[in-house]
Design a protein around this motif. Structure first.
Motif, short mmCIF file in Angstrom:
data_model
loop_
_atom_site.label_atom_id
_atom_site.label_comp_id
_atom_site.label_asym_id
_atom_site.label_seq_id
_atom_site.Cartn_x
_atom_site.Cartn_y
_atom_site.Cartn_z
N GLY A 126 55.70 18.38 -12.65
CA GLY A 126 56.70 19.28 -12.07
C GLY A 126 57.55 19.97 -13.13
N TYR A 127 57.90 19.21 -14.15
CA TYR A 127 58.72 19.72 -15.25
C TYR A 127 57.98 20.83 -15.99
N ILE A 128 56.70 20.58 -16.29
CA ILE A 128 55.90 21.56 -17.03
C ILE A 128 55.60 22.78 -16.15
N LYS A 129 55.36 22.57 -14.88
CA LYS A 129 55.11 23.68 -13.96
C LYS A 129 56.35 24.58 -13.85
N PHE A 130 57.53 23.96 -13.80
CA PHE A 130 58.77 24.73 -13.78
C PHE A 130 58.87 25.59 -15.04
N ALA A 131 58.54 25.01 -16.19
CA ALA A 131 58.57 25.76 -17.46
C ALA A 131 57.61 26.93 -17.43
N ALA A 132 56.43 26.73 -16.83
CA ALA A 132 55.43 27.80 -16.77
C ALA A 132 55.83 28.91 -15.82
N GLU A 133 56.38 28.55 -14.68
CA GLU A 133 56.68 29.55 -13.65
C GLU A 133 58.09 30.13 -13.75
N GLN A 134 58.99 29.41 -14.37
CA GLN A 134 60.39 29.86 -14.51
C GLN A 134 60.84 29.68 -15.96
N PRO A 135 60.17 30.33 -16.91
CA PRO A 135 60.47 30.03 -18.32
C PRO A 135 61.92 30.29 -18.73
N ARG A 136 62.52 31.32 -18.24
CA ARG A 136 63.90 31.60 -18.66
C ARG A 136 64.88 30.60 -18.05
N LEU A 137 64.61 30.15 -16.83
CA LEU A 137 65.46 29.12 -16.24
C LEU A 137 65.24 27.78 -16.94
N PHE A 138 63.99 27.50 -17.32
CA PHE A 138 63.71 26.28 -18.07
C PHE A 138 64.50 26.30 -19.38
N ARG A 139 64.45 27.41 -20.08
CA ARG A 139 65.20 27.52 -21.35
C ARG A 139 66.69 27.32 -21.12
N LEU A 140 67.19 27.90 -20.03
CA LEU A 140 68.61 27.77 -19.71
C LEU A 140 68.99 26.31 -19.49
N LEU A 141 68.18 25.58 -18.73
CA LEU A 141 68.52 24.20 -18.39
C LEU A 141 68.17 23.20 -19.49
N PHE A 142 67.06 23.43 -20.20
CA PHE A 142 66.54 22.38 -21.08
C PHE A 142 66.40 22.77 -22.54
N MET A 143 66.68 24.03 -22.88
CA MET A 143 66.54 24.44 -24.27
C MET A 143 67.80 25.14 -24.78
N THR A 144 68.92 24.79 -24.20
CA THR A 144 70.20 25.34 -24.62
C THR A 144 70.89 24.29 -25.49
N GLU A 145 71.42 24.73 -26.58
CA GLU A 145 72.08 23.80 -27.50
C GLU A 145 73.21 23.07 -26.79
N ILE A 146 73.27 21.76 -27.03
CA ILE A 146 74.32 20.92 -26.46
C ILE A 146 75.25 20.52 -27.59
N SER A 147 76.54 20.69 -27.36
CA SER A 147 77.49 20.34 -28.43
C SER A 147 77.59 18.82 -28.55
N GLY A 148 77.95 18.38 -29.71
CA GLY A 148 78.08 16.95 -29.96
C GLY A 148 76.82 16.39 -30.59
N ALA A 149 76.82 15.10 -30.73
CA ALA A 149 75.68 14.42 -31.36
C ALA A 149 74.45 14.51 -30.47
N PRO A 150 73.28 14.75 -31.04
CA PRO A 150 72.05 14.81 -30.24
C PRO A 150 71.80 13.48 -29.53
N ASP A 151 71.45 13.57 -28.25
CA ASP A 151 71.20 12.38 -27.45
C ASP A 151 70.37 12.79 -26.24
N HIS A 152 69.14 12.24 -26.14
CA HIS A 152 68.27 12.62 -25.02
C HIS A 152 68.90 12.26 -23.68
N GLU A 153 69.84 11.33 -23.66
CA GLU A 153 70.48 10.95 -22.40
C GLU A 153 71.33 12.08 -21.83
#
Length: 192
Positions: A86-113
């Motif tokens: 589902g995650y990969i399909k969202f990236a394929a069909e909604q690439p700009r929304l995927f980038r917005l939600l999952f590829m936007t820089e997060i401030s602070g220390a990197p943490d996958h959580e």
């Protein structure tokens, strides 16, 4: 008495979401949104306090759309694999929304959580699936999920950036292979 709103909040957010789907969040300005609605920017601000509020609503709308992909993926027999699909399909069909939600820089220390609030409702279901299906404890299930999420995110990022394209069957095979390898590793180590 303030002027009557020319549009509803829902109409404004729907137009803003379409703009972001087509061209990314960077182009979302009051002027561009007004033009999209066939108006000036002024009516937009009769409904919202500013562009930050509109952008926050667009992010929420993108999350709701993502949830539909995740729900569809989790309907299968292996929730953790379906989540990746589902995650990969969202990236394929909604690439700009995927980038917005999952590829936007997060401030602070990197943490996958930090990304988990986006997928939070699914995290517990996935852990429960891994625990019940394979007999692992919660901590091992978390580690397996982390490995699979990172792998899925790599594929999804490549797809969202139009670097690679994979069929759903290929994605399924790749997730099977990696998942099976990780599960074998933890079973061999006796980390049940």
């Amino acid at each position: 008495m303030p002027p009557k709103a020319k549009f509803t909040k829902k109409e404004v957010i729907a137009a803003a979401l379409e703009m972001v789907k087509e061209n990314g969040i960077e182009i979302l300005t009051a002027r561009a949104l007004g033009e999209r609605l066939g108006s000036s920017a002024r009516p937009v601000f009769t409904l919202f306090d500013g562009m930050e509020e509109i952008k926050a609503e667009v992010i929420n709308a993108a999350k709701r759309l993502y949830e539909r992909y995740e729900d569809d993926g989790m309907c299968g027999e292996q929730a953790f694999k379906g989540s990746g699909i589902g995650y990969i399909k969202f990236a394929a069909e909604q690439p700009r929304l995927f980038r917005l939600l999952f590829m936007t820089e997060i401030s602070g220390a990197p943490d996958h959580e930090k990304v988990l609030p986006v997928i939070d409702g699914y995290y517990e279901k996935i852990l429960a699936s891994v625990q019940s299906e394979y007999g692992f404890g919660r901590e091992t299930a978390k580690k397996i999920y982390q490995h699979l999420w990172i792998y899925s995110h790599g594929i999804a990022s490549l797809v969202a950036m139009n670097v690679c394209s994979f069929s759903e069957e290929t994605v399924s095979e790749m997730l099977n292979d990696v998942g099976a390898g990780i599960i074998r590793k933890y079973k061999a180590e006796g980390k049940l």
